[in-house]
Design a protein around this motif. Structure first.
Motif, PDB file in Angstrom:
ATOM      1  N   ASP A 166       4.609   9.889  -6.994  1.00 37.61           N
ATOM      2  CA  ASP A 166       5.780   9.210  -7.537  1.00 37.61           C
ATOM      3  C   ASP A 166       5.456   8.374  -8.777  1.00 37.61           C
ATOM      4  O   ASP A 166       6.359   7.988  -9.510  1.00 37.61           O
ATOM      5  CB  ASP A 166       6.398   8.300  -6.473  1.00 37.61           C
ATOM      6  N   GLY A 167       4.176   8.068  -8.994  1.00 32.34           N
ATOM      7  CA  GLY A 167       3.823   7.291 -10.165  1.00 32.34           C
ATOM      8  C   GLY A 167       2.662   6.363  -9.899  1.00 32.34           C
ATOM      9  O   GLY A 167       1.947   6.473  -8.893  1.00 32.34           O
ATOM     10  N   LEU A 168       2.466   5.401 -10.817  1.00 31.40           N
ATOM     11  CA  LEU A 168       1.332   4.487 -10.785  1.00 31.40           C
ATOM     12  C   LEU A 168       1.838   3.076 -10.548  1.00 31.40           C
ATOM     13  O   LEU A 168       2.740   2.589 -11.249  1.00 31.40           O
ATOM     14  CB  LEU A 168       0.586   4.565 -12.126  1.00 31.40           C
ATOM     15  N   THR A 169       1.274   2.383  -9.547  1.00 32.53           N
ATOM     16  CA  THR A 169       1.676   1.004  -9.228  1.00 32.53           C
ATOM     17  C   THR A 169       0.425   0.156  -9.024  1.00 32.53           C
ATOM     18  O   THR A 169      -0.594   0.636  -8.519  1.00 32.53           O
ATOM     19  CB  THR A 169       2.531   0.963  -7.948  1.00 32.53           C
ATOM     20  N   PRO A 170       0.472  -1.141  -9.412  1.00 33.19           N
ATOM     21  CA  PRO A 170      -0.680  -2.036  -9.199  1.00 33.19           C
ATOM     22  C   PRO A 170      -0.950  -2.202  -7.700  1.00 33.19           C
ATOM     23  O   PRO A 170      -0.033  -2.194  -6.879  1.00 33.19           O
ATOM     24  CB  PRO A 170      -0.242  -3.349  -9.850  1.00 33.19           C
ATOM     25  N   LEU A 171      -2.235  -2.365  -7.365  1.00 37.01           N
ATOM     26  CA  LEU A 171      -2.644  -2.526  -5.972  1.00 37.01           C
ATOM     27  C   LEU A 171      -3.471  -3.792  -5.850  1.00 37.01           C
ATOM     28  O   LEU A 171      -4.495  -3.964  -6.532  1.00 37.01           O
ATOM     29  CB  LEU A 171      -3.455  -1.316  -5.510  1.00 37.01           C
ATOM     30  N   ALA A 172      -3.029  -4.699  -4.970  1.00 40.65           N
ATOM     31  CA  ALA A 172      -3.745  -5.958  -4.754  1.00 40.65           C
ATOM     32  C   ALA A 172      -4.592  -5.853  -3.493  1.00 40.65           C
ATOM     33  O   ALA A 172      -4.250  -5.138  -2.554  1.00 40.65           O
ATOM     34  CB  ALA A 172      -2.753  -7.117  -4.643  1.00 40.65           C
ATOM     35  N   GLY A 173      -5.692  -6.603  -3.490  1.00 36.57           N
ATOM     36  CA  GLY A 173      -6.516  -6.684  -2.296  1.00 36.57           C
ATOM     37  C   GLY A 173      -7.586  -5.628  -2.179  1.00 36.57           C
ATOM     38  O   GLY A 173      -8.287  -5.567  -1.156  1.00 36.57           O
TER      39      GLY A 173
END
Length: 523
Positions: A166-173
């Motif tokens: 679906d796309g690129l999203t920031p990932l925390a942790g």
């Protein structure tokens, strides 16, 4: 009087034991069936929900509810026994046959395995080329449940992003290791190197869409962003690129340009009777069909009649009342049946070797057993005879023990010779019992792929027709046509399988009809 009362009470209590045994059997069967149903639900429901296959989910739940209602009540006892057998019949007989027949009317195969939308996605993803100065990322493959995802690390900012379809999203942790790769991420399972290598094909095929193009894997630890050189235009239902325009051909399931050239990736469509017409009209296929069919029938008949004759002869010899040491002989006779057939076929292939084979060494000859059509056919029949006669020996031994000796003794008293008693009494009774097994053995040998593929591989092949060998059966010939150098053609293979099924079904139907007449005579 008290004794009569005790006897009456004991007699009244006697039928209760089998009733308890039947109840126990019912309870065990109910638990087993309900446990299997629950296991199927636990296994199948999550994928169906994830795929939003609501129709299939509704059918599965309805079937599970019907099974639960049936086995949680004491009524409908016959149905409790019929339902499992019917389910297995549908799953292992009806569904495979129906699926093969429906596949025969499609172009299913390499390049035509999915839908048109999946073909468009594969074409665009496969045409991605890295542009100069485009971003590069450190790649760590991971799983989100069953879904493959990318963990992408920007080498400059060390920012971790989650890449999906679906796309690129920031990932925390996310935790980074010393090499800059992600070693842990919340809610995700990071694939280790061996696990990622096992899924290399899926990783290579995956593409993450971005505003500037698509992110594709370049190996297992690096990803680059590029642009698709081929894009789909819904307005014209075509694929456009630097090389021109490819319009959709719904009949063939390809994108085709003005020169008749098509893109490698297509989609599955219904082609009607094209696969059957190809099998009947293509001279490179139909020209050899009758020859292969004739040898196929000879091979199946020789295998069945030879194994039956040899197995019956050995069984009759060991069934004689004066025979001693029958247990030792029976163990020795069934050894070929106890060996793995695929291993024995490879051993026999080496035994028939012209240069160092044991057969030529024992005979003091230099015969090219598997290199000449006549000797190769004789060789595969002999190998199949050695592998198959122990089975016929076992079933014939069981049938002989069911024939009363009084019948043969009465024939001897009437003056019949041993041969006449065998031909008039023993053999007809054996055939009544064993003809269904002989028919099933014929059907098995008619499609005995291993016997040919592991010994001669269909050869020897004449120079005039390298496509078909002298020992090819229809099944091995079909396999070479459908899965040869041109890639897998499941639709075409299914069409020829329908022909084979029809031939075997007709022969079996005629044989079973004659068997019923024979049973009426000796009933």
């Amino acid at each position: 009087m008290s004794l009569d009362v005790r006897e009456a009470g004991r007699a009244a209590a006697t039928p209760a034991r089998p009733r308890r045994e039947i109840t126990t059997a019912f309870v065990v069967s109910r638990i087993a069936v309900l446990a299997v149903t629950a296991a199927i639900l636990l296994y199948a429901v999550p994928p169906l929900v994830a795929a939003e296959s609501w129709t299939a989910l509704a059918l599965l739940c309805a079937a599970a509810a019907a099974v639960a209602c049936l086995y949680l009540t004491r009524r409908f006892v016959p149905a409790k026994y019929l339902v499992p057998g019917t389910v297995f019949l549908l799953a292992f007989q009806v569904f495979p046959v129906a699926y093969t027949v429906t596949t025969a009317f499609t172009n299913f195969g390499d390049g035509h395995r999915g839908s048109k939308a999946e073909a468009v996605t594969a074409i665009e993803a496969g045409s991605v080329r890295q542009a100069p100065g485009s971003p590069e990322y450190g790649l760590t493959p991971a799983l989100r449940g069953e879904e493959l995802v990318f963990l992408l690390v920007d080498p400059k900012t060390k920012q971790v992003s989650l890449g999906t379809a679906d796309g690129l999203t920031p990932l925390a942790g996310a935790e980074l290791g010393l090499t800059g790769k992600v070693v842990a991420a919340p809610g995700l399972t990071v694939l280790k190197a061996p696990e990622a290598a096992a899924r290399a094909a899926d990783i290579s095929a995956m593409a993450v869409p971005t505003d500037g193009g698509l992110i594709k894997a370049n190996g297992l630890s690096r990803a680059v962003e590029g642009r698709a050189t081929l894009t789909y235009d819904a307005a014209c239902d075509c694929v456009r690129g630097d090389g021109g325009t490819w319009a959709a051909d719904e009949e063939q399931g390809y994108f085709v340009n003005a020169r008749g050239e098509h893109l490698a990736q297509g989609w599955q469509v219904n082609v009607g009777l094209d696969n059957f017409a190809r099998a009947l009209t293509d001279r490179t296929i139909s020209g050899y069909f009758l020859g292969v069919l004739g040898w196929n029938v000879i091979f199946a008949l020789a295998s069945v009649l030879g194994t039956f004759a040899l197995g019956m002869a050995v069984a009759l010899a060991l069934h004689h009342p004066r025979m001693r040491g029958t247990k030792v002989y029976r163990i020795a006779v069934i050894l070929p049946y106890a060996m793995p057939s695929f291993a024995m076929l490879l051993v026999w292939r080496d035994l028939f070797n012209r240069d160092f084979g044991l057969v030529n060494q024992m005979l003091g000859a230099h015969v090219d057993w598997l290199g000449e059509p006549g000797t190769a056919r004789l060789g595969v029949i002999l190998v199949n005879l050695w592998l198959g006669f122990p089975y016929m020996f076992l079933v014939t031994t069981g049938a002989l023990q069911a024939i009363p000796r009084e019948l043969t003794e009465a024939a001897a008293i009437d003056g019949a010779t041993p041969w006449r008693a065998f031909r008039r009494v023993t053999l007809p009774l054996l055939l009544v019992a064993l003809t269904p097994l002989l028919i099933s053995s014929f059907a098995f040998n008619f499609n005995n792929f291993n016997a040919i593929a592991l010994t001669t591989e269909g050869g020897p092949f004449p120079a005039a027709s390298p496509q078909v060998g002298s020992t090819d059966l229809l099944i091995t010939y079909t396999f070479r046509l459908a899965f040869g150098a041109g890639g897998a053609q499941f639709g075409f293979a299914a069409a020829i399988s329908v022909f084979i099924f029809t031939i075997v079904a007709l022969i079996s139907a005629v044989a079973f009809r004659r068997t019923r007449k024979q049973e009426e005579v000796y009933a």
